[in-house]
Design an enzyme around this catalytic site. Structure first.
Site, PDB file in Angstrom:
ATOM      1  N   GLU A   1       0.806  -1.226   0.000  1.00  0.00           N
ATOM      2  CA  GLU A   1       0.000   0.000   0.000  1.00  0.00           C
ATOM      3  C   GLU A   1       0.844   1.283   0.000  1.00  0.00           C
ATOM      4  OE1 GLU A   1      -4.050  -1.531   2.167  1.00  0.00           O
ATOM      5  OE2 GLU A   1      -2.386  -1.015   3.458  1.00  0.00           O
TER       6      GLU A   1
HETATM    7  C1  TNX Z   1      -4.401  -4.131   4.820  1.00  0.00           C
HETATM    8  S1  TNX Z   1      -2.636  -6.445   4.524  1.00  0.00           S
HETATM    9  C2  TNX Z   1      -3.141  -3.846   5.308  1.00  0.00           C
HETATM   10  C3  TNX Z   1      -2.981  -3.445   6.709  1.00  0.00           C
HETATM   11  C4  TNX Z   1      -4.290  -3.315   7.405  1.00  0.00           C
HETATM   12  C5  TNX Z   1      -5.165  -4.473   7.013  1.00  0.00           C
HETATM   13  C6  TNX Z   1      -6.452  -4.535   7.761  1.00  0.00           C
HETATM   14  C7  TNX Z   1      -1.635  -5.349   4.348  1.00  0.00           C
HETATM   15  C8  TNX Z   1      -0.347  -5.746   3.830  1.00  0.00           C
HETATM   16  N1  TNX Z   1      -1.987  -4.090   4.622  1.00  0.00           N
HETATM   17  O1  TNX Z   1      -2.262  -2.226   6.763  1.00  0.00           O
HETATM   18  O2  TNX Z   1      -4.063  -3.318   8.781  1.00  0.00           O
HETATM   19  O3  TNX Z   1      -5.431  -4.380   5.642  1.00  0.00           O
HETATM   20  O4  TNX Z   1      -7.141  -5.716   7.493  1.00  0.00           O
END
Ligand code: TNX
Length: 678
Positions: free
Chosen positions: A339
């Site tokens: 992300e």
């Molecule tokens: C996505 S999974 C994220 C996390 C959040 C999560 C909540 C991932 C690599 N990144 O930053 O905490 O969703 O479900």
């Protein structure tokens, strides 16, 4: 459920009864005699189990745990567990050439097919013998032996025997080398004691990796000597505010050592270049505009980035990874990589390409969320990509695999422990869907992604993100029973995969968790076994009568809160059940409301604690040194007062206990009236 229930053993059984609209877990006090164990309820299910019909082994009170060279540590661990509930001395001694009695843990004579982590376990009429090629194999065999004993073996105090095991032969080894779970300690901080307790529980299901998500937008949780503000500033609060916290290096090493003694490897993660607001807030230089943003206590993702065009950022990352590597004996450093929504794609690739060699230079392998599989990012020796998507094919993963990477499977719609079980789950998120136990179990890591063969799958990991997970009880509630489902996918051969079999076996673990004080989700998909209560010690006969009058001020009529205490507790005039006043606990978005008082009691006594409560997720319980810590709770009283009642037994030197009324955070105000202790 959501508060600390039993640190030792819940001494009394739980049965489900319906009380109007309310569902109440209440306690009964039928003492039980330890029963014959079973070979049929093992999770993860072993490669092969052959019962020896009619053969039973009874553990004698004089039994020893025999260990061959290199197995003493596992012997001490197993004896420590068995001593608590059997009360036997179980000395750990060097194994004689040929074992003839007791429990033997042997690193010789194992069938080579058990591999690096497998074992054989034999129970015959005169002894138990576990053989493996490594201490890890013996450790996993010891976990199986725990599960073959009746559930009372997990009690924290001495139970009535005899301790009988069914005869048989087990051969077992894992399907995948990586069987993990992740705990996000960045969104909400979890202290060392919680991590250790979690480690003790995940060992039951033969997991061997614990991934700690140590930094994010919200906080930074590990001391880095060369960048001290990261912990002191970046670690100072958490989601929703509150005190936050961080691990000192000594504390982190304590976690690493505790895990290693249980054959679990810690994988530390510093998420970058996104998910970095805490670092950016700690050091202005890491920002492209040179301005440090404020600390963040919300739950958004994807809004921050290290300034990938600044040289100081690479000095920073290199030094952070260097200090982290020095604390980490395990093979992986996790660099996050997910992300990074505000990092341009070319800068992202350039950043990861520059950072990966920092990891390799410390003789570690890179692990990262599957976004690091972007085609502009080069391969790095022994690289692991962790798949957290929702799909059945993924080009980033396929690209990484085609260059030699291995994959850890964490599909968010199956393996994310922070997803709600269903629409009424009070905790968790639901962006990847609801995940009931069957959903967590019904998938195959070896075939999940097209183009990713099982040979490229290193294993599975179930992440627990903690945006909504605040307490140890929240961790328990979200992890159990789904984590054992993922653990079975990681350990057991695909040929054994069967939901029908799994749900039945898993159901038998409910009584174990009750005895261990694990506040698990009672999924209606699982035929939970009847809880057999640990028997009350025969020494617990009445020494003197219970105090008369019960709890002082139990009816809350005096108008003052004392002797109840609690920051969010007060006395109100409405609603009340009898008289003119009642107790009120006011929960807030991030806090539980606990109203408690210390009460004098007699040792070796059985008491009944009662209170009438009005509200949702209200708990009544007791804690105290030497006492069978226990509790009961209601999910909702339907707008009127309903009675909670819980029994407990004091220990031989207990002179006071703390009784409490507790409302779970996020739920509305609760009221209580007419509390009594008899
Ligand atoms: C996505 S999974 C994220 C996390 C959040 C999560 C909540 C991932 C690599 N990144 O930053 O905490 O969703 O479900």
């Amino acid at each position: 459920m959501f508060f600390r229930r039993s640190r030792t053993a819940a001494g009394l059984a739980s049965v489900l009864v319906a009380a109007g609209a309310a569902v109440i877990w209440t306690m009964t006090t039928q003492p039980a005699v330890a029963a014959l164990g079973s070979l049929s309820n093992l999770v993860p299910v072993p490669v092969s189990v052959q019962a020896s019909t009619g053969v039973t082994y009874t553990l004698p009170s004089s039994a020893s745990v025999f260990t061959s060279a290199g197995a003493t540590e596992v012997g001490n661990y197993l004896a420590g567990i068995l001593r608590r509930s059997t009360g036997y001395t179980l000395p750990v001694a060097a194994a004689p050439g040929v074992p003839t009695s007791g429990i033997s843990l042997l690193l010789n004579g194992a069938d080579p097919s058990v591999g690096a982590e497998g074992y054989t376990l034999e129970v015959n009429a005169s002894m138990v013998v576990i053989r493996a090629q490594t201490a890890a194999g013996l450790f996993h065999g010891a976990q199986t032996l725990r599960q073959i004993f009746p559930p009372q073996i997990e009690a924290g105090g001495v139970q009535t025997g005899p301790w009988q095991l069914p005869g048989g032969m087990i051969m077992d080894r894992p399907r995948f080398a990586y069987r993990g779970t992740m705990l996000d300690v960045a969104r909400h901080f979890h202290p060392v004691s919680t991590i250790k307790e979690h480690i003790d529980r995940i060992t039951l299901y033969k997991l061997n990796y614990l991934h700690l998500h140590l930094s994010d937008h919200q906080r930074w949780r590990i001391v880095i000597d060369q960048w001290p503000n990261l912990a002191t500033h970046g670690g100072s609060t958490q989601v929703g505010g509150g005190p936050g916290g961080f691990y000192t290096k000594a504390q982190f090493q304590d976690i690493v050592a505790y895990a290693a003694a249980r054959h679990i490897t810690i994988v530390p993660e510093i998420d970058m270049p996104g998910h970095t607001n805490a670092a950016l807030s700690s050091y202005a230089d890491l920002n492209c505009n040179g301005v440090a943003p404020p600390l963040y206590t919300g739950t958004d993702v994807g809004f921050s980035s290290l300034c990938t065009t600044k040289e100081i950022v690479y000095t920073f990352v290199n030094q952070v990874l260097g200090e982290l590597a020095a604390l980490t004996p395990g093979p992986y450093l996790h660099i996050g990589g997910d992300e990074a929504n505000v990092t341009p794609a070319d800068q992202y690739a350039n950043f990861i390409n520059r950072v990966q060699p920092f990891v390799v230079a410390r003789s570690k392998a890179v692990m990262g969320w599957h976004q690091i599989g972007a085609s502009a990012v080069q391969h790095s020796a022994n690289r692991i990509v962790q798949y957290w998507g929702l799909n059945t094919s993924d080009s980033l993963v396929s690209t990484a695999v085609s260059r030699g990477a291995k994959v850890v499977m964490s599909p968010a719609n199956k393996a994310y422990l922070d997803m709600k079980y269903n629409s009424s789950t009070p905790l968790g998120l639901s962006w990847a869907g609801f995940i009931e136990v069957q959903t967590a179990y019904e998938w195959n890591p070896g075939t999940l992604l097209s183009g990713v063969a099982e040979s490229s799958v290193l294993g599975v990991e179930a992440p627990l993100w903690t945006e909504t997970i605040v307490t140890p009880e929240h961790i328990e509630f979200m992890a159990f029973p789904r984590l054992p489902a993922i653990a079975e996918l990681g350990w057991s051969p695909q040929s054994t995969h069967s939901w029908t079999s799994f749900r039945t076996r898993l159901g038998a673990h409910g009584p174990r968790w009750t005895i261990m004080g694990i506040d698990f989700f009672r999924s209606t998909q699982i035929p939970w076994g009847t809880t057999t209560s640990p028997s009350v010690s025969p020494t617990a006969s009445p020494a003197s009568p219970p105090p008369s009058g019960g709890i002082v001020n139990g009816g809350f009529e005096s108008g003052s809160l004392a002797p109840w205490t609690g920051a969010q507790c007060s006395i109100v005039t409405s609603p009340v059940r009898t008289g003119t006043r009642a107790l009120r606990g006011t929960t807030s978005g991030s806090d539980n409301a606990r109203c408690q008082q210390v009460v004098a009691v007699q040792p070796n006594r059985t008491y009944q604690l009662r209170a009438w409560v009005n509200g949702s997720y209200v708990f009544l319980g007791v804690t105290g040194s030497g006492t069978t810590d226990t509790s009961t709770w209601t999910a909702g009283t339907g707008g009127s007062f309903a009675q909670l009642s819980v029994g407990f037994t004091t220990g031989p030197s207990t002179t006071s206990v703390t009784v409490y009324l507790h409302g779970w955070y996020g739920q509305p105000t609760y009221h209580a009236d007419d509390a009594s202790l008899t």
